[in-house]
Design an enzyme around this catalytic site. Structure first.
Site, PDB file in Angstrom:
ATOM      1  N   TYR A  94      -6.233   8.826  12.924  1.00 33.06           N
ATOM      2  CA  TYR A  94      -4.984   8.055  13.032  1.00 33.06           C
ATOM      3  C   TYR A  94      -5.008   6.817  12.152  1.00 33.06           C
ATOM      4  O   TYR A  94      -3.993   6.291  11.754  1.00 33.06           O
ATOM      5  CB  TYR A  94      -4.754   7.610  14.475  1.00 33.06           C
ATOM      6  CG  TYR A  94      -4.232   8.717  15.339  1.00 33.06           C
ATOM      7  CD1 TYR A  94      -3.055   9.391  14.999  1.00 33.06           C
ATOM      8  CD2 TYR A  94      -4.889   9.095  16.488  1.00 33.06           C
ATOM      9  CE1 TYR A  94      -2.574  10.409  15.792  1.00 33.06           C
ATOM     10  CE2 TYR A  94      -4.411  10.115  17.293  1.00 33.06           C
ATOM     11  CZ  TYR A  94      -3.246  10.766  16.931  1.00 33.06           C
ATOM     12  OH  TYR A  94      -2.774  11.775  17.706  1.00 33.06           O
TER      13      TYR A  94
ATOM     14  N   HIS B  83     -14.819  24.319   6.690  1.00 34.44           N
ATOM     15  CA  HIS B  83     -13.528  23.747   6.277  1.00 34.44           C
ATOM     16  C   HIS B  83     -13.184  24.219   4.865  1.00 34.44           C
ATOM     17  O   HIS B  83     -13.410  23.503   3.888  1.00 34.44           O
ATOM     18  CB  HIS B  83     -13.598  22.224   6.321  1.00 34.44           C
ATOM     19  CG  HIS B  83     -13.696  21.673   7.715  1.00 34.44           C
ATOM     20  ND1 HIS B  83     -12.583  21.426   8.478  1.00 34.44           N
ATOM     21  CD2 HIS B  83     -14.763  21.360   8.481  1.00 34.44           C
ATOM     22  CE1 HIS B  83     -12.962  20.961   9.656  1.00 34.44           C
ATOM     23  NE2 HIS B  83     -14.282  20.913   9.682  1.00 34.44           N
TER      24      HIS B  83
ATOM     25  N   LYS C 140      -1.463   5.401  -5.273  1.00 30.25           N
ATOM     26  CA  LYS C 140      -2.477   4.997  -6.261  1.00 30.25           C
ATOM     27  C   LYS C 140      -3.487   6.120  -6.487  1.00 30.25           C
ATOM     28  O   LYS C 140      -3.832   6.439  -7.627  1.00 30.25           O
ATOM     29  CB  LYS C 140      -3.179   3.728  -5.746  1.00 30.25           C
ATOM     30  CG  LYS C 140      -4.232   3.184  -6.675  1.00 30.25           C
ATOM     31  CD  LYS C 140      -4.417   1.687  -6.509  1.00 30.25           C
ATOM     32  CE  LYS C 140      -4.333   1.171  -5.083  1.00 30.25           C
ATOM     33  NZ  LYS C 140      -5.636   1.083  -4.410  1.00 30.25           N
TER      34      LYS C 140
ATOM     35  N   GLY D  71     -10.872  19.303  14.644  1.00 39.06           N
ATOM     36  CA  GLY D  71     -10.604  18.119  15.444  1.00 39.06           C
ATOM     37  C   GLY D  71     -11.751  17.840  16.392  1.00 39.06           C
ATOM     38  O   GLY D  71     -12.653  18.664  16.546  1.00 39.06           O
TER      39      GLY D  71
ATOM     40  N   THR E  74      12.051  -6.564 -10.581  1.00 38.38           N
ATOM     41  CA  THR E  74      10.728  -6.640 -11.213  1.00 38.38           C
ATOM     42  C   THR E  74       9.868  -7.788 -10.670  1.00 38.38           C
ATOM     43  O   THR E  74       8.687  -7.876 -10.990  1.00 38.38           O
ATOM     44  CB  THR E  74      10.855  -6.826 -12.744  1.00 38.38           C
ATOM     45  OG1 THR E  74      11.454  -8.099 -12.995  1.00 38.38           O
ATOM     46  CG2 THR E  74      11.705  -5.746 -13.370  1.00 38.38           C
TER      47      THR E  74
ATOM     48  N   SER F  79       0.847  -1.200   0.000  1.00 34.23           N
ATOM     49  CA  SER F  79       0.000   0.000   0.000  1.00 34.23           C
ATOM     50  C   SER F  79       0.881   1.248   0.000  1.00 34.23           C
ATOM     51  O   SER F  79       2.109   1.148   0.051  1.00 34.23           O
ATOM     52  CB  SER F  79      -0.925  -0.023   1.212  1.00 34.23           C
ATOM     53  OG  SER F  79      -0.151  -0.061   2.382  1.00 34.23           O
TER      54      SER F  79
ATOM     55  N   CYS G 113     -12.790  25.528  12.238  1.00 36.71           N
ATOM     56  CA  CYS G 113     -13.735  24.732  13.015  1.00 36.71           C
ATOM     57  C   CYS G 113     -13.333  24.679  14.495  1.00 36.71           C
ATOM     58  O   CYS G 113     -13.513  25.655  15.207  1.00 36.71           O
ATOM     59  CB  CYS G 113     -13.898  23.354  12.383  1.00 36.71           C
ATOM     60  SG  CYS G 113     -15.483  22.594  12.756  1.00 36.71           S
TER      61      CYS G 113
ATOM     62  N   GLU H   1     -10.476  24.343   3.519  1.00 35.82           N
ATOM     63  CA  GLU H   1      -9.376  23.568   2.920  1.00 35.82           C
ATOM     64  C   GLU H   1      -9.861  22.558   1.875  1.00 35.82           C
ATOM     65  O   GLU H   1      -9.130  22.202   0.959  1.00 35.82           O
ATOM     66  CB  GLU H   1      -8.562  22.852   4.006  1.00 35.82           C
ATOM     67  CG  GLU H   1      -9.264  21.718   4.759  1.00 35.82           C
ATOM     68  CD  GLU H   1     -10.028  22.183   5.986  1.00 35.82           C
ATOM     69  OE1 GLU H   1     -10.424  23.358   6.050  1.00 35.82           O
ATOM     70  OE2 GLU H   1     -10.227  21.343   6.899  1.00 35.82           O
TER      71      GLU H   1
ATOM     72  N   LYS I 201      11.496  -6.319 -20.023  1.00 37.46           N
ATOM     73  CA  LYS I 201      11.376  -7.512 -19.191  1.00 37.46           C
ATOM     74  C   LYS I 201       9.986  -7.564 -18.532  1.00 37.46           C
ATOM     75  O   LYS I 201       9.305  -8.601 -18.554  1.00 37.46           O
ATOM     76  CB  LYS I 201      12.472  -7.466 -18.118  1.00 37.46           C
ATOM     77  CG  LYS I 201      12.550  -8.686 -17.248  1.00 37.46           C
ATOM     78  CD  LYS I 201      13.771  -8.597 -16.363  1.00 37.46           C
ATOM     79  CE  LYS I 201      13.729  -9.626 -15.265  1.00 37.46           C
ATOM     80  NZ  LYS I 201      14.799  -9.378 -14.277  1.00 37.46           N
TER      81      LYS I 201
END
Ligand code: GLN
Length: 533
Positions: A54, A506, A17, A357, A188, A13, A384, A508, A223
């Site tokens: 978290y 918010h 992506k 938060g 690879t 992970s 906030c 952002e 390859k």
């Protein structure tokens, strides 16, 4: 029906992506295509609302109030297609609706199974996003997790079925893997295994993107191509970008990822306008001075927990020709210090941000940080919970109510300057009417704005008159509910502050590298101007 691109990942992970999918979306948009981004999350939570920052980082909120995975924030920063609840599909939602349908007798006595009922539900949800807007030409569906995870199997199976049903020229698979460097060599093997895992799921990836420190050389690509059954031209590198993530669309553009994708989908290679992304990089290169901006929060160890806030500060820096250096300060650390100045002082700060938060931990530290910024005349932005800290601090230190607090922290306190919202959780977009002449109105240059919310507590209106009479500027109100949307420290009079704003919303979430949030832009400008003074 629109074309579909399934974006999966393998090996491990955190390979980026979401950023790679977003960058592809940006490039397809730059060629004039109407693109929709969809995230499939294999977790059983119905949405991200209950998840700890978290665990999964920030919870991204859409206009319609969906609490989604932070990847939707990436989509919003790179692409311009609308995002709503429908763009975030979780295993929890899928099972929830299949089970409800089963209870309602929808399946007419049949045995309800993962295949076809769960996979059909996934397919229907994906189709719904594209159908909702008939303009949609391409939908990019990112499948969370890593191939081989038990949880992602139904999503990959749905992808396999769609490729089978619609044909490879209508639905393609893009797979992202890691090419580690061991002893100076590109390895690879993990990629070969990852593609094999996809093939075992019945999906032959059409395009491979390999995360590697630098562009793969020809022999390595050959390859990989040979062993994975993927055309040489369709093997790309997602390089470790040196400056910012916003370089990624350009690195893919140079490799012609978008052209190969369009070719495989049988779509015209319309001419590309990548000027906005080139301009972002030009502005990165032109950044001159550096500003030190503190973010005083409670989830400091994990960068993803305040992802959109950090990005918005970066965007604000871009529009002001300055680099924003983040100084992450744990609010709990402030609580332990005798004086806030002992912690805040030595950093040489040009600005302070308190982000959103939940919960009591760290709240006292945030209130101390707000007091420090107000008294030391350091530009300040409270988002906030940050606005709540600002209001509580004003109540305690200016109005002299030493027991002023939020009902979130002391439910029975005598001066609840922040109280529980009547409607419980306020989620999604609300309008705010801005008061003329305020810093907020100057930032937005408009009388009314729409920004997103996610909170249970808000400014207590019964204190509004006293707060205003003592100099706190109420700079925005929600017109229908008459709720305070923003407060400002006085910028005029006996004791003017250079720039101190708290907003209930918010901002952002709507900030983009190509168009910074006006609020963050003006905050960074204030930090720069105050430093220059
Ligand atoms: N905990 C506060 C509330 O629920 C602030 C929420 C937030 O910052 N998003 O109102």
């Amino acid at each position: 029906m629109s074309k579909l691109i399934f974006f999966s990942g393998g090996v491990c992970s955190s390979l980026g992506k979401g950023l790679a999918a977003s960058s592809l979306g940006a490039l397809l948009e730059s060629r004039g295509y109407h693109v929709r981004m969809i995230k499939c999350d294999p977790y059983i939570n119905v949405d991200a609302g209950m998840q700890s920052p978290y665990q999964h980082g920030e919870i991204y909120v859409t206009d319609d109030g969906a609490e989604t995975d932070l990847d939707l924030g990436n989509y919003a920063r790179f692409t311009s297609g609308p995002l709503s609840q429908a763009n975030s599909i979780t295993t929890g939602q899928v099972y929830n609706s299949v089970i409800s349908k089963e209870r309602e007798g929808h399946y007419q006595g049949r045995c309800v199974q993962v295949i076809p009922h769960i996979t059909d539900e996934i397919k229907a949800r994906i189709a719904a996003v594209a159908e909702e807007d008939p303009q949609t030409e391409i939908a990019i569906v990112e499948i969370g997790g890593t191939v081989g995870d038990i949880e992602s199997i139904p999503f990959l199976e749905a992808a396999r079925q769609l490729i089978h049903e619609s044909g490879r020229s209508n639905v393609i698979s893009v797979h992202l893997t890691l090419i580690p460097e061991v002893g100076g060599e590109h390895k690879t093997k993990p990629t070969q295994h990852s593609v094999k895992a996809m093939q075992e799921m019945g999906i032959q990836p059409d395009i491979l993107i390999c995360r590697a420190p630098m562009l793969l050389d020809v022999p390595t690509r050959e390859k990989i191509s040979l062993f994975t059954n993927i055309e040489y031209e369709a093997v790309f590198t997602s390089v470790d970008v040196e400056t910012t993530i916003y370089e990624l669309p350009l690195t893919f553009y140079e490799q012609k990822l978008d052209l190969v994708v369009l070719k495989k989908l049988g779509l015209e290679p319309r001419s590309a306008d990548i000027k906005p992304w080139v301009s972002v990089m030009d502005r990165v290169a032109a950044q001159k001075e550096k500003l030190r901006i503190a973010v005083v929060g409670k989830y400091m160890e994990l960068h993803d927990a305040y992802k959109s806030v950090y990005e918005a500060l970066f965007h604000g820096g871009l529009e002001n020709g300055t680099e924003v250096e983040l100084v992450k300060i744990d609010a709990a650390q402030l609580e332990e210090a005798e004086f806030a100045d002992a912690i805040m002082g030595p950093h040489g700060l040009d600005g302070v941000v308190i982000p959103g938060g939940f919960g009591q931990r760290g709240s006292r530290g945030m209130i101390l940080a707000a007091q420090w910024a107000r008294e030391k005349k350091v530009p300040f932005l409270g988002i906030c919970l940050g606005m709540h800290a600002m209001v509580i601090e004003w109540g305690r230190n200016v109005l002299g109510w030493t027991d002023a607090d939020s009902m979130e922290f002391s439910p029975e306190g005598p001066h609840p300057v922040i109280e529980a919202a009547r409607e419980g959780m306020r989620l999604g977009t609300y309008e705010a009417a801005l008061k003329e002449g305020t810093r907020l109105a100057r930032a937005y240059g408009e009388g009314t704005i729409k920004e997103r919310h996610r909170h249970r507590y808000e400014f207590a209106n019964r204190y509004r008159d006293q707060m205003a009479a003592s100099g706190l500027v109420i700079s925005a109100l929600e017109p229908d509910l008459d709720l305070v949307e923003s407060v400002e420290w006085p910028s005029q009079g006996e004791d003017p502050h250079p720039w101190g704003l708290g907003v209930q919303f918010h901002a952002e979430f709507k900030s983009r590298p190509t168009a910074a949030s006006p609020l963050f832009r003006d905050f960074v400008a204030a930090a720069r101007d105050t430093k220059a003074r």
